[in-house]
Design a protein around this motif. Structure first.
Motif, PDB file in Angstrom:
ATOM      1  N   ASP A   1      14.003  12.198   5.192  1.00  0.00           N
ATOM      2  CA  ASP A   1      14.258  11.095   6.118  1.00  0.00           C
ATOM      3  C   ASP A   1      15.342  11.462   7.122  1.00  0.00           C
ATOM      4  OD1 ASP A   1      12.338   9.562   4.861  1.00  0.00           O
ATOM      5  OD2 ASP A   1      13.767   8.379   3.692  1.00  0.00           O
ATOM      6  N   PHE A   2      16.349  12.197   6.668  1.00  0.00           N
ATOM      7  CA  PHE A   2      17.439  12.615   7.551  1.00  0.00           C
ATOM      8  C   PHE A   2      16.931  13.589   8.614  1.00  0.00           C
ATOM      9  CE2 PHE A   2      21.192  15.138   8.672  1.00  0.00           C
ATOM     10  CZ  PHE A   2      22.127  14.142   8.916  1.00  0.00           C
ATOM     11  N   LEU A   3      16.101  14.554   8.201  1.00  0.00           N
ATOM     12  CA  LEU A   3      15.507  15.472   9.168  1.00  0.00           C
ATOM     13  C   LEU A   3      14.672  14.719  10.202  1.00  0.00           C
ATOM     14  CD1 LEU A   3      14.149  18.642   7.298  1.00  0.00           C
ATOM     15  CD2 LEU A   3      16.166  18.461   8.745  1.00  0.00           C
ATOM     16  N   ASP A   4      13.900  13.773   9.726  1.00  0.00           N
ATOM     17  CA  ASP A   4      13.049  13.000  10.622  1.00  0.00           C
ATOM     18  C   ASP A   4      13.903  12.197  11.602  1.00  0.00           C
ATOM     19  OD1 ASP A   4      10.488  12.193  11.490  1.00  0.00           O
ATOM     20  OD2 ASP A   4      10.687  10.311  10.408  1.00  0.00           O
TER      21      ASP A   4
ATOM     22  N   LEU B   1      -1.773  25.109  18.569  1.00  0.00           N
ATOM     23  CA  LEU B   1      -0.775  24.078  18.334  1.00  0.00           C
ATOM     24  C   LEU B   1      -0.144  24.263  16.963  1.00  0.00           C
ATOM     25  CD1 LEU B   1      -2.817  20.987  19.566  1.00  0.00           C
ATOM     26  CD2 LEU B   1      -1.062  22.221  20.829  1.00  0.00           C
ATOM     27  N   HIS B   2       1.144  24.040  16.883  1.00  0.00           N
ATOM     28  CA  HIS B   2       1.854  24.110  15.618  1.00  0.00           C
ATOM     29  C   HIS B   2       2.651  22.829  15.403  1.00  0.00           C
ATOM     30  CE1 HIS B   2       1.003  28.360  14.880  1.00  0.00           C
ATOM     31  NE2 HIS B   2       1.291  28.604  16.141  1.00  0.00           N
ATOM     32  N   ALA B   3       3.131  22.641  14.211  1.00  0.00           N
ATOM     33  CA  ALA B   3       4.028  21.524  13.925  1.00  0.00           C
ATOM     34  C   ALA B   3       5.015  21.964  12.856  1.00  0.00           C
ATOM     35  CB  ALA B   3       3.252  20.294  13.462  1.00  0.00           C
ATOM     36  N   ILE B   4       6.135  21.266  12.826  1.00  0.00           N
ATOM     37  CA  ILE B   4       7.162  21.493  11.816  1.00  0.00           C
ATOM     38  C   ILE B   4       6.989  20.432  10.748  1.00  0.00           C
ATOM     39  CG2 ILE B   4       9.644  21.533  11.387  1.00  0.00           C
ATOM     40  CD1 ILE B   4       9.819  22.275  14.492  1.00  0.00           C
ATOM     41  N   HIS B   5       6.834  20.862   9.494  1.00  0.00           N
ATOM     42  CA  HIS B   5       6.600  19.940   8.378  1.00  0.00           C
ATOM     43  C   HIS B   5       7.660  20.114   7.300  1.00  0.00           C
ATOM     44  CE1 HIS B   5       2.485  20.111  10.084  1.00  0.00           C
ATOM     45  NE2 HIS B   5       2.336  18.908   9.563  1.00  0.00           N
ATOM     46  N   ALA B   6       7.925  19.037   6.598  1.00  0.00           N
ATOM     47  CA  ALA B   6       8.620  19.117   5.316  1.00  0.00           C
ATOM     48  C   ALA B   6       7.545  19.074   4.241  1.00  0.00           C
ATOM     49  CB  ALA B   6       9.582  17.947   5.147  1.00  0.00           C
TER      50      ALA B   6
ATOM     51  N   LEU C   1      15.662  15.107  13.930  1.00  0.00           N
ATOM     52  CA  LEU C   1      14.822  16.083  14.626  1.00  0.00           C
ATOM     53  C   LEU C   1      13.416  15.579  14.913  1.00  0.00           C
ATOM     54  CD1 LEU C   1      15.696  19.321  12.578  1.00  0.00           C
ATOM     55  CD2 LEU C   1      16.778  18.497  14.681  1.00  0.00           C
ATOM     56  N   GLY C   2      13.032  14.460  14.328  1.00  0.00           N
ATOM     57  CA  GLY C   2      11.644  14.022  14.391  1.00  0.00           C
ATOM     58  C   GLY C   2      11.235  13.451  15.740  1.00  0.00           C
ATOM     59  N   GLY C   3       9.925  13.286  15.900  1.00  0.00           N
ATOM     60  CA  GLY C   3       9.369  12.724  17.125  1.00  0.00           C
ATOM     61  C   GLY C   3       8.618  13.763  17.927  1.00  0.00           C
ATOM     62  N   ASP C   4       7.891  13.293  18.942  1.00  0.00           N
ATOM     63  CA  ASP C   4       7.062  14.182  19.748  1.00  0.00           C
ATOM     64  C   ASP C   4       7.817  14.829  20.902  1.00  0.00           C
ATOM     65  OD1 ASP C   4       4.753  13.872  18.243  1.00  0.00           O
ATOM     66  OD2 ASP C   4       4.214  12.018  19.282  1.00  0.00           O
ATOM     67  N   ALA C   5       9.093  14.469  21.103  1.00  0.00           N
ATOM     68  CA  ALA C   5       9.898  15.054  22.177  1.00  0.00           C
ATOM     69  C   ALA C   5      11.216  15.558  21.597  1.00  0.00           C
ATOM     70  CB  ALA C   5      10.147  14.032  23.274  1.00  0.00           C
ATOM     71  N   PRO C   6      11.187  16.663  20.829  1.00  0.00           N
ATOM     72  CA  PRO C   6      12.413  17.171  20.214  1.00  0.00           C
ATOM     73  C   PRO C   6      13.420  17.623  21.260  1.00  0.00           C
ATOM     74  CG  PRO C   6      10.608  18.738  19.963  1.00  0.00           C
ATOM     75  CD  PRO C   6      10.007  17.495  20.517  1.00  0.00           C
ATOM     76  N   LEU C   7      14.692  17.629  20.858  1.00  0.00           N
ATOM     77  CA  LEU C   7      15.779  17.946  21.786  1.00  0.00           C
ATOM     78  C   LEU C   7      15.625  19.320  22.425  1.00  0.00           C
ATOM     79  CD1 LEU C   7      18.849  16.572  19.783  1.00  0.00           C
ATOM     80  CD2 LEU C   7      17.790  15.578  21.826  1.00  0.00           C
TER      81      LEU C   7
ATOM     82  N   ARG D   1       4.816  16.385   5.230  1.00  0.00           N
ATOM     83  CA  ARG D   1       5.189  15.292   6.147  1.00  0.00           C
ATOM     84  C   ARG D   1       5.580  15.917   7.481  1.00  0.00           C
ATOM     85  NH1 ARG D   1       9.854  10.717   5.035  1.00  0.00           N
ATOM     86  NH2 ARG D   1      10.391  10.318   7.216  1.00  0.00           N
ATOM     87  N   ARG D   2       4.892  15.535   8.526  1.00  0.00           N
ATOM     88  CA  ARG D   2       5.148  16.097   9.857  1.00  0.00           C
ATOM     89  C   ARG D   2       6.483  15.584  10.393  1.00  0.00           C
ATOM     90  NH1 ARG D   2       4.261  15.107  15.340  1.00  0.00           N
ATOM     91  NH2 ARG D   2       3.352  16.829  16.551  1.00  0.00           N
ATOM     92  N   ILE D   3       7.279  16.525  10.909  1.00  0.00           N
ATOM     93  CA  ILE D   3       8.574  16.171  11.473  1.00  0.00           C
ATOM     94  C   ILE D   3       8.537  16.193  13.005  1.00  0.00           C
ATOM     95  CG2 ILE D   3      11.019  16.786  11.622  1.00  0.00           C
ATOM     96  CD1 ILE D   3      10.218  15.745   8.882  1.00  0.00           C
ATOM     97  N   ALA D   4       8.027  17.287  13.576  1.00  0.00           N
ATOM     98  CA  ALA D   4       8.050  17.436  15.036  1.00  0.00           C
ATOM     99  C   ALA D   4       7.018  18.470  15.459  1.00  0.00           C
ATOM    100  CB  ALA D   4       9.447  17.866  15.508  1.00  0.00           C
TER     101      ALA D   4
END
Length: 230
Positions: free
Chosen positions: A200-203, A178-183, A206-212, A70-73
Motif C-alpha cells: 500500500d505504501f509503494l502504491d 509494454l511493461h508494468a511494475i508489480h508487487a 509510486l503508483g498510478g499511470d503518471a509516475p514521477l 498487484r500492479r503499481i505503475a
C-alpha cells in the motif's frame, strides 16, 4: 492481521530499488516502527518461497500461478542515444537499421536475446550487437551519456535524461513491448499485515499511470504505445 509488525523480507530489482524504493524506506519505517525491513536488491529472479521472502517488486514478465501480482505503475521502455552519438552515426529510422549501430546489451534481460518492436506490419525482432554488455542498467546509462552506443532503457532510469535532452528517443514509431511494475507475493489465504502495509505504501508513493519519473518526457515517449503487454 492486526498492526503491521515483525520481520519483512522483500526482493527488489537493483536499479529500481536504489533509485525509487530505497529513498522511501525511512518514511516507511517511521510510519511502521514495529517492522524490521530486510531488503535484497538483485536483478536476478529469485524464488520467493524458497528464499523466504514476503514479497518482491517485479518489472516485465510475471511469475507463474503460484504468485499473486498487484500492479503499481507503468514502465515505459524507450530506445535512446545521446545527441553526440546520433550526430556522429545518425538516427535509425527502422529497427533493421540497428544492425549498423553499437547496441549496448543488458546481461539479465529476461525477454530473450532479441529486442522486439511493434510496427504497422506487426512484430519486428532484432538481435542487438555491440561491444559492451553489462548486468546493470545504470552502467548502460553511463555508456549512453558518454556517446558509446544506443539501447532500450526504462524511463524510471533515463526519464530525467530524456526530459533534459541529455538523451534523445529514437524509433518512436516502433514501440517496444509494454511493461508494468508489480508487487508480487506468494499465494496465501491472507496477506500478512506487514506485507500489505508495504505494498500500500509503494502504491501511495509510486503508483498510478503518471509516475514521477515520467514528468517532462517528450510527447513522442508519452504517446500511447501499441505494443503488446509484457
Amino acid at each position: 492481521q492486526g498492526r503491521p509488525q515483525g520481520l519483512l523480507r522483500i526482493s527488489v530489482p537493483m536499479v529500481f530499488g536504489r533509485l525509487h524504493v530505497s529513498p522511501l524506506v525511512p518514511s516507511f519505517l517511521r510510519r511502521y516502527p514495529d517492522i524490521q525491513l530486510d531488503m535484497a536488491m538483485d536483478d536476478r529472479m529469485v524464488d520467493l518461497v524458497e528464499g523466504g521472502y514476503d514479497l518482491a517488486v517485479r518489472i516485465g514478465n510475471l511469475p507463474g500461478n503460484s504468485m499473486v501480482a498487484r500492479r503499481i505503475a507503468p514502465c515505459r521502455v524507450v530506445m535512446c542515444a545521446s545527441p553526440a552519438y546520433l550526430a556522429e552515426y545518425g538516427a535509425p529510422s527502422h529497427p533493421a537499421d540497428l544492425a549498423r549501430h553499437n547496441c549496448l546489451c543488458y546481461s539479465y534481460y529476461r525477454g530473450g536475446a532479441y529486442w522486439t518492436f511493434h510496427g504497422p506490419q506487426g512484430e519486428i525482432r532484432v538481435q542487438p550487437r555491440g561491444n559492451y554488455q553489462v548486468n546493470n542498467s545504470e552502467a548502460r546509462r553511463d555508456a549512453l551519456l558518454a556517446g558509446l552506443g544506443i539501447c532500450e532503457m526504462p524511463t524510471f532510469i533515463v526519464g530525467p535524461d530524456l526530459a533534459a535532452g541529455r538523451l534523445l528517443p529514437v524509433l518512436t514509431d516502433y514501440p517496444l513491448p509494454l511493461h508494468a511494475i508489480h508487487a508480487v507475493f506468494p499465494e496465501r489465504r491472507r496477506l500478512p499485515a506487514k506485507a500489505r502495509a508495504f505494498i500500500d505504501f509503494l502504491d501511495e508513493r509510486l503508483g498510478g499511470d503518471a509516475p514521477l519519473w515520467d514528468e517532462g518526457l517528450p510527447p513522442s515517449v508519452l504517446s500511447p504505445q501499441t505494443g503488446k503487454p509484457s
